[in-house]
Design a protein around this motif. Structure first.
Motif, PDB file in Angstrom:
ATOM      1  N   UNK A 248      20.658   1.161  -0.050  1.00  0.00           N
ATOM      2  CA  UNK A 248      19.967   1.836  -1.157  1.00  0.00           C
ATOM      3  C   UNK A 248      18.857   0.967  -1.743  1.00  0.00           C
ATOM      4  N   UNK A 249      18.277   0.097  -0.919  1.00  0.00           N
ATOM      5  CA  UNK A 249      17.335  -0.924  -1.394  1.00  0.00           C
ATOM      6  C   UNK A 249      16.165  -0.359  -2.190  1.00  0.00           C
ATOM      7  N   UNK A 250      15.670   0.800  -1.799  1.00  0.00           N
ATOM      8  CA  UNK A 250      14.444   1.340  -2.395  1.00  0.00           C
ATOM      9  C   UNK A 250      14.634   1.730  -3.862  1.00  0.00           C
ATOM     10  N   UNK A 251      15.872   2.012  -4.265  1.00  0.00           N
ATOM     11  CA  UNK A 251      16.124   2.393  -5.646  1.00  0.00           C
ATOM     12  C   UNK A 251      15.864   1.247  -6.616  1.00  0.00           C
ATOM     13  N   UNK A 252      15.935   0.017  -6.113  1.00  0.00           N
ATOM     14  CA  UNK A 252      15.718  -1.145  -6.969  1.00  0.00           C
ATOM     15  C   UNK A 252      14.237  -1.447  -7.165  1.00  0.00           C
ATOM     16  N   UNK A 253      13.383  -0.908  -6.314  1.00  0.00           N
ATOM     17  CA  UNK A 253      11.951  -1.238  -6.371  1.00  0.00           C
ATOM     18  C   UNK A 253      11.103   0.011  -6.186  1.00  0.00           C
ATOM     19  N   UNK A 254      11.170   0.965  -7.120  1.00  0.00           N
ATOM     20  CA  UNK A 254      10.429   2.217  -6.943  1.00  0.00           C
ATOM     21  C   UNK A 254       8.914   2.017  -6.924  1.00  0.00           C
ATOM     22  N   UNK A 255       8.402   1.049  -7.678  1.00  0.00           N
ATOM     23  CA  UNK A 255       6.955   0.817  -7.679  1.00  0.00           C
ATOM     24  C   UNK A 255       6.494   0.302  -6.324  1.00  0.00           C
ATOM     25  N   UNK A 256       7.285  -0.592  -5.725  1.00  0.00           N
ATOM     26  CA  UNK A 256       6.954  -1.111  -4.398  1.00  0.00           C
ATOM     27  C   UNK A 256       7.028   0.000  -3.359  1.00  0.00           C
ATOM     28  N   UNK A 257       8.044   0.864  -3.481  1.00  0.00           N
ATOM     29  CA  UNK A 257       8.153   1.997  -2.565  1.00  0.00           C
ATOM     30  C   UNK A 257       6.910   2.860  -2.640  1.00  0.00           C
ATOM     31  N   UNK A 258       6.472   3.202  -3.853  1.00  0.00           N
ATOM     32  CA  UNK A 258       5.303   4.062  -4.017  1.00  0.00           C
ATOM     33  C   UNK A 258       4.059   3.419  -3.416  1.00  0.00           C
ATOM     34  N   UNK A 259       3.899   2.136  -3.603  1.00  0.00           N
ATOM     35  CA  UNK A 259       2.733   1.445  -3.072  1.00  0.00           C
ATOM     36  C   UNK A 259       2.762   1.418  -1.545  1.00  0.00           C
ATOM     37  N   UNK A 260       3.955   1.203  -0.973  1.00  0.00           N
ATOM     38  CA  UNK A 260       4.090   1.184   0.488  1.00  0.00           C
ATOM     39  C   UNK A 260       3.797   2.551   1.083  1.00  0.00           C
ATOM     40  N   UNK A 261       4.335   3.591   0.452  1.00  0.00           N
ATOM     41  CA  UNK A 261       4.086   4.955   0.927  1.00  0.00           C
ATOM     42  C   UNK A 261       2.601   5.277   0.847  1.00  0.00           C
ATOM     43  N   UNK A 262       1.979   4.911  -0.254  1.00  0.00           N
ATOM     44  CA  UNK A 262       0.556   5.189  -0.432  1.00  0.00           C
ATOM     45  C   UNK A 262      -0.282   4.489   0.636  1.00  0.00           C
ATOM     46  N   UNK A 263      -0.024   3.213   0.856  1.00  0.00           N
ATOM     47  CA  UNK A 263      -0.806   2.452   1.835  1.00  0.00           C
ATOM     48  C   UNK A 263      -0.668   3.043   3.230  1.00  0.00           C
ATOM     49  N   UNK A 264       0.538   3.428   3.590  1.00  0.00           N
ATOM     50  CA  UNK A 264       0.752   3.972   4.939  1.00  0.00           C
ATOM     51  C   UNK A 264       0.147   5.359   5.071  1.00  0.00           C
ATOM     52  N   UNK A 265       0.336   6.192   4.058  1.00  0.00           N
ATOM     53  CA  UNK A 265      -0.138   7.576   4.135  1.00  0.00           C
ATOM     54  C   UNK A 265      -1.651   7.666   4.100  1.00  0.00           C
ATOM     55  N   UNK A 266      -2.302   6.682   3.474  1.00  0.00           N
ATOM     56  CA  UNK A 266      -3.750   6.738   3.323  1.00  0.00           C
ATOM     57  C   UNK A 266      -4.488   5.933   4.380  1.00  0.00           C
ATOM     58  N   UNK A 267      -3.761   5.193   5.195  1.00  0.00           N
ATOM     59  CA  UNK A 267      -4.416   4.408   6.235  1.00  0.00           C
ATOM     60  C   UNK A 267      -4.894   5.326   7.353  1.00  0.00           C
ATOM     61  N   UNK A 268      -6.065   5.024   7.900  1.00  0.00           N
ATOM     62  CA  UNK A 268      -6.549   5.766   9.061  1.00  0.00           C
ATOM     63  C   UNK A 268      -5.700   5.397  10.267  1.00  0.00           C
ATOM     64  N   UNK A 269      -5.354   6.366  11.076  1.00  0.00           N
ATOM     65  CA  UNK A 269      -4.473   6.138  12.210  1.00  0.00           C
ATOM     66  C   UNK A 269      -4.968   5.004  13.103  1.00  0.00           C
TER      67      UNK A 269
END
Length: 279
Positions: A248-269
């Motif tokens: 359940x690691x992501x529950x401890x760091x929601x801000x880091x999760x959001x930043x990681x998701x954003x970086x991956x989702x917005x990166x050009x393939x």
């Protein structure tokens, strides 16, 4: 609790982007076994800054999964078909544990609707066989039997597995327990979730979108052998391993999760580079 937008169903909940973005990307979030869509609520304020968020409540959707002895393939098709009319044409899909497997299954079945897949503490196959190092079949069967005999105790033991090995286990424990209690799933819904874990197999799946697996070094449910097998089976997928972390690691760091998701989702393939964080 985050404020809901209008036009929500009984199983799909929409939370609009709160950031200053004229055309935000959309994010579908799928919870894990033993939980419901409320498990994402602590992370929502961080994710909503960047995304329109859609939270799926898997076991309250209008499918065969409300029944015992359901056909998994039919139920999955019913689930995804019930979602599609309410989702935008392209969406990033994020899933935790069982939800990660469902996210990958959705992407494989509807590749034109999915731009990126991100899984949290998930696997390509949950139960082990001769060619896969997942949970041993005998252990999985015993877990299913214990759930039938004593659901409450079995869920408590499962929560302990969620926290095992995490350096922030004491902080996470009340949040994980609260999320499990809020879900209020009955025995049949829990059994049906195990049926999904038993049947889903993404090892040979073909993905035509970027896939990122966020994994935990000390995960008691997704071990080192499984993490290695994911890399070997799907070498084009991107993997990150978070040190000193549990299921359940992501529950401890929601801000880091959001930043990681954003970086991956917005990166050009074409610019994506595999990043394996050393454990």
């Amino acid at each position: 609790m985050p404020e809901l937008a209008r036009n929500n169903s009984d199983f799909l909940f929409f939370y609009p982007c709160t950031g200053d973005k004229p055309a935000p990307k959309s994010l579908l979030l799928i919870h894990g076994w033993g939980f419901d869509q409320q498990v994402w609520h602590s992370a929502l304020p961080f994710l909503q800054i960047h995304f329109d968020c859609y939270l799926l409540d898997v076991f309250r959707a209008p499918t065969q999964m409300a029944l015992g002895g359901f056909d998994v393939d039919t139920a999955l098709e019913q689930l995804f078909q019930s979602l599609l009319p309410s989702l935008p044409e392209k969406i990033v899909v994020l899933g935790w544990s069982l939800g990660g497997m469902l996210a990958m299954e959705f992407a494989v079945r509807y590749p034109d609707r999915c731009s990126h897949v991100i899984t949290l503490a998930s696997s390509l196959k949950w139960v082990a066989d001769n060619n896969w190092p997942g949970m041993p079949q005998s252990e999985f069967r015993r877990f299913c039997q214990r759930l039938q005999r004593d659901p409450a105790t079995t869920q408590t033991q499962f929560i302990a597995l969620q926290l095992a090995g995490d350096c922030q286990a004491e902080t996470l424990e009340p949040l994980v327990k609260q999320c499990a209690d809020q879900a209020g799933l009955n025995s049949q819904q829990l059994q049906n979730g195990l049926a999904l874990l038993d049947r889903l197999d993404l090892r040979e799946a073909q993905f035509n979108m970027p896939v990122l697996h966020l994994l935990a070094e000390n995960d008691a449910l997704i071990g080192e052998a499984t993490r290695l097998a994911i890399r070997q089976q799907q070498p084009e997928h991107h993997c990150q391993v978070y040190p000193r972390s549990g299921h359940a690691f992501w529950l401890a760091s929601p801000a880091l999760l959001a930043e990681t998701v954003l970086q991956f989702a917005c990166a050009e393939s074409q610019q994506l580079q595999k990043r394996d964080v050393a454990a």
